[in-house]
Design a protein around this motif. Sequence first.
Motif, PDB file in Angstrom:
ATOM      1  N   UNK A   8     -31.118  44.104  30.080  1.00  0.00           N
ATOM      2  CA  UNK A   8     -32.112  45.095  29.793  1.00  0.00           C
ATOM      3  C   UNK A   8     -32.425  44.726  28.362  1.00  0.00           C
ATOM      4  N   UNK A   9     -33.734  44.448  27.934  1.00  0.00           N
ATOM      5  CA  UNK A   9     -34.167  44.270  26.935  1.00  0.00           C
ATOM      6  C   UNK A   9     -34.121  45.430  26.022  1.00  0.00           C
ATOM      7  N   UNK A  10     -34.018  46.580  26.194  1.00  0.00           N
ATOM      8  CA  UNK A  10     -33.778  47.631  25.444  1.00  0.00           C
ATOM      9  C   UNK A  10     -32.470  47.737  24.858  1.00  0.00           C
ATOM     10  N   UNK A  11     -31.446  47.360  26.005  1.00  0.00           N
ATOM     11  CA  UNK A  11     -30.015  47.367  25.461  1.00  0.00           C
ATOM     12  C   UNK A  11     -29.717  46.219  24.511  1.00  0.00           C
ATOM     13  N   UNK A  12     -30.423  45.051  24.890  1.00  0.00           N
ATOM     14  CA  UNK A  12     -30.230  43.925  23.792  1.00  0.00           C
ATOM     15  C   UNK A  12     -30.628  44.514  22.238  1.00  0.00           C
ATOM     16  N   UNK A  13     -31.917  45.186  22.346  1.00  0.00           N
ATOM     17  CA  UNK A  13     -32.359  45.809  21.207  1.00  0.00           C
ATOM     18  C   UNK A  13     -31.462  46.683  20.553  1.00  0.00           C
ATOM     19  N   UNK A  14     -30.660  47.427  21.461  1.00  0.00           N
ATOM     20  CA  UNK A  14     -29.746  48.245  20.845  1.00  0.00           C
ATOM     21  C   UNK A  14     -28.692  47.835  20.174  1.00  0.00           C
ATOM     22  N   UNK A  15     -28.106  46.595  20.910  1.00  0.00           N
ATOM     23  CA  UNK A  15     -27.256  45.756  20.345  1.00  0.00           C
ATOM     24  C   UNK A  15     -27.490  45.086  18.858  1.00  0.00           C
ATOM     25  N   UNK A  16     -28.631  44.708  18.749  1.00  0.00           N
ATOM     26  CA  UNK A  16     -29.066  44.207  17.482  1.00  0.00           C
ATOM     27  C   UNK A  16     -29.262  45.177  16.464  1.00  0.00           C
ATOM     28  N   UNK A  17     -29.515  46.351  16.897  1.00  0.00           N
ATOM     29  CA  UNK A  17     -29.237  47.515  15.812  1.00  0.00           C
ATOM     30  C   UNK A  17     -27.998  47.817  15.403  1.00  0.00           C
ATOM     31  N   UNK A  18     -27.261  48.217  16.183  1.00  0.00           N
ATOM     32  CA  UNK A  18     -26.011  48.689  16.243  1.00  0.00           C
ATOM     33  C   UNK A  18     -25.083  47.846  15.752  1.00  0.00           C
ATOM     34  N   UNK A  19     -25.222  46.363  15.876  1.00  0.00           N
ATOM     35  CA  UNK A  19     -24.112  45.576  15.557  1.00  0.00           C
ATOM     36  C   UNK A  19     -23.867  45.389  14.039  1.00  0.00           C
ATOM     37  N   UNK A  20     -25.063  45.259  13.280  1.00  0.00           N
ATOM     38  CA  UNK A  20     -24.817  45.119  11.782  1.00  0.00           C
ATOM     39  C   UNK A  20     -24.281  46.302  11.292  1.00  0.00           C
ATOM     40  N   UNK A  21     -24.845  47.507  11.892  1.00  0.00           N
ATOM     41  CA  UNK A  21     -24.180  48.669  11.149  1.00  0.00           C
ATOM     42  C   UNK A  21     -22.690  48.723  11.335  1.00  0.00           C
ATOM     43  N   UNK A  22     -22.274  48.529  12.580  1.00  0.00           N
ATOM     44  CA  UNK A  22     -20.700  48.297  12.950  1.00  0.00           C
ATOM     45  C   UNK A  22     -20.033  47.409  12.041  1.00  0.00           C
ATOM     46  N   UNK A  23     -20.246  46.241  11.953  1.00  0.00           N
ATOM     47  CA  UNK A  23     -19.796  45.387  11.012  1.00  0.00           C
ATOM     48  C   UNK A  23     -19.810  45.901   9.516  1.00  0.00           C
ATOM     49  N   UNK A  24     -20.959  46.427   9.018  1.00  0.00           N
ATOM     50  CA  UNK A  24     -21.044  47.002   7.556  1.00  0.00           C
ATOM     51  C   UNK A  24     -19.777  48.003   7.354  1.00  0.00           C
ATOM     52  N   UNK A  25     -19.865  48.840   8.398  1.00  0.00           N
ATOM     53  CA  UNK A  25     -18.699  50.013   8.295  1.00  0.00           C
ATOM     54  C   UNK A  25     -17.319  49.643   8.325  1.00  0.00           C
ATOM     55  N   UNK A  26     -16.997  48.522   9.151  1.00  0.00           N
ATOM     56  CA  UNK A  26     -15.731  48.220   9.083  1.00  0.00           C
ATOM     57  C   UNK A  26     -15.571  47.547   7.894  1.00  0.00           C
ATOM     58  N   UNK A  27     -16.245  46.578   7.385  1.00  0.00           N
ATOM     59  CA  UNK A  27     -16.063  45.941   6.145  1.00  0.00           C
ATOM     60  C   UNK A  27     -15.938  46.738   5.010  1.00  0.00           C
ATOM     61  N   UNK A  28     -16.943  48.015   4.940  1.00  0.00           N
ATOM     62  CA  UNK A  28     -16.943  48.554   3.487  1.00  0.00           C
ATOM     63  C   UNK A  28     -15.793  49.768   3.787  1.00  0.00           C
TER      64      UNK A  28
END
Length: 561
Positions: free
Chosen positions: A84-104
């Motif tokens: 699903x293109x919509x699920x790929x788009x969700x991944x591209x949106x959520x991924x950086x947010x997840x990494x930022x929260x883990x790092x911070x």
Amino acid sequence: MKSAYDVIVLGAGAAGMAACLFARLNGLSALLVERTAHLGGTSAFSAATIWVPGSPLAASVGAPPDDIDQARRFLNETVGTHASAAMREAFLRWGPQAIARLQNETQVQLRARPLHPDYIQDAPGASLRGRALEPLPFDGRALGKRLALIRPPIPEFTILGGLMIDRDDIAHLLKMTKNPESFLYAAKLIGRYGIDRLTHKRGTRLVMGNALIGRLLAALDAAGAEIVTQAETEALLTENGRVTGIKLRQNGRIYDITARRGVVMASGGFNRHPTRRAEMLPQPTAAYSPGAPGHTGRIHDMALALGAHYGEGALDNAFWAPVSTRRRADGSLAVFPHFVLDRGKPGTIVVNAAGRRFVNEATSYHLFTRAMYAAHRHSPSIPAFLIADATALRKYGLGMVRPGGRGLKPFLADGYLVEAPSLAALAGRLGIDAQGLQTSVARMNDYAASGVDAEFGRGTSAYHRVNGDPAHGPNPNLGRIATAPFYAVRLLPGDIGAATGLVTNEYAQVMRKDGTPLPGLYAVGNDMQSVMGGVYPGPGITIGPGLAFAYAAATHLTGAL
């Protein structure tokens, strides 16, 4: 263990641990349930590469500011309609947010590799760096006695009986007798391990998968999450069509535990399910998997009975790597995945029973194994045979045989490694066509001289070359196979994870066939339909989405959308 939590997470691999961690960071009470004695799942065995484009770490290695756009193009080209293109788009949106929260906010600290290419380099939008992240090494002594909860690494990926090493360590260890800096590095590494073994049953310097799981465990402990192991989920509890909790069995007792907001499935996928394995994997069904034990697919049965369904349209139902197997001294079976350490090195070749090549040996492990199945439909190619001459074996090793060329007797005695004084004799011992093998090697030797693999293009991409020998020319992946004796290891297909899973929406809610969410039930990791659609475009494309949708699930459960 309490009778009720806001969130219950089933499965303690990287995705499940992250879902529990994000829930706790959002102020929710959370219980993490693991059916085995160890935390980490297959993630603990892995290199723990995390493919997340556009993370806050990408700029540190020179990734372009428009990398999200380039990654979108890359996924559209490589995955396309298989997911699903919509699920790929969700991944591209959520991924950086997840990494930022883990790092911070947590002990889960990562870094980007300066050179870690996507696997499909000829696709538009492919990248050489910035998308592949990895955990920093972690001092397991910080966990105290809870270090014992982490699933130990695959023994064959350690040295000296348990010293975990990563790619940086390997580079120094191979040069330790030639380079003073590498000698000092190796001395510190081995000295630390020696001290560890005086007080611990294992090394405490955690790298790769063990580092990721150790850091997640430290973060969960700091956040006050509750974790139970050796606990079996017997049923999903429901009320008026909503999942409201679980029936849990532990130490012979049964508990009904309420999940006030939801249950998150992170049990590892269908791969070890007693019937679905044969139904969903290609024939001949792979007999071996280097994945961790525990993911029986039983929780899938429970979800499917409530109206969940598997995704369709994926290129493959699983992700793959070629493996070799050997019985250990304790009777257990070692299943060794041939990721990058040997197949693409100079002086090696892979052939089938006809003695012929059928694949670019330096391609990704997923594409390599898919090629085994494709070739096997026309000519016996399972098992395939990874062949090296004496020079290549000494320099690079072969499967479980380490570089250096010493200590071969046990491997030869049990048949894991086959040795012969000539190619014809090697073919005879392997039971493959001798003329075919000799012809294939002669061609490979011509390619090594010219630097051009005219059949399969080995060494033509940055991904191939980074896994070759940079000191070897004219092509770092091609070398003559000429120095006797000659050696071989048998390769078999091994599934390393599920690509097909339960259909979810962009918040990881499990969906019914009518397109409505199944209230109270979420799926992450290999339990959810992969956003990569059975394609393996880059390193870490299972853990990356696993963390991203763990973040999405916790966010939705919190009601903070």
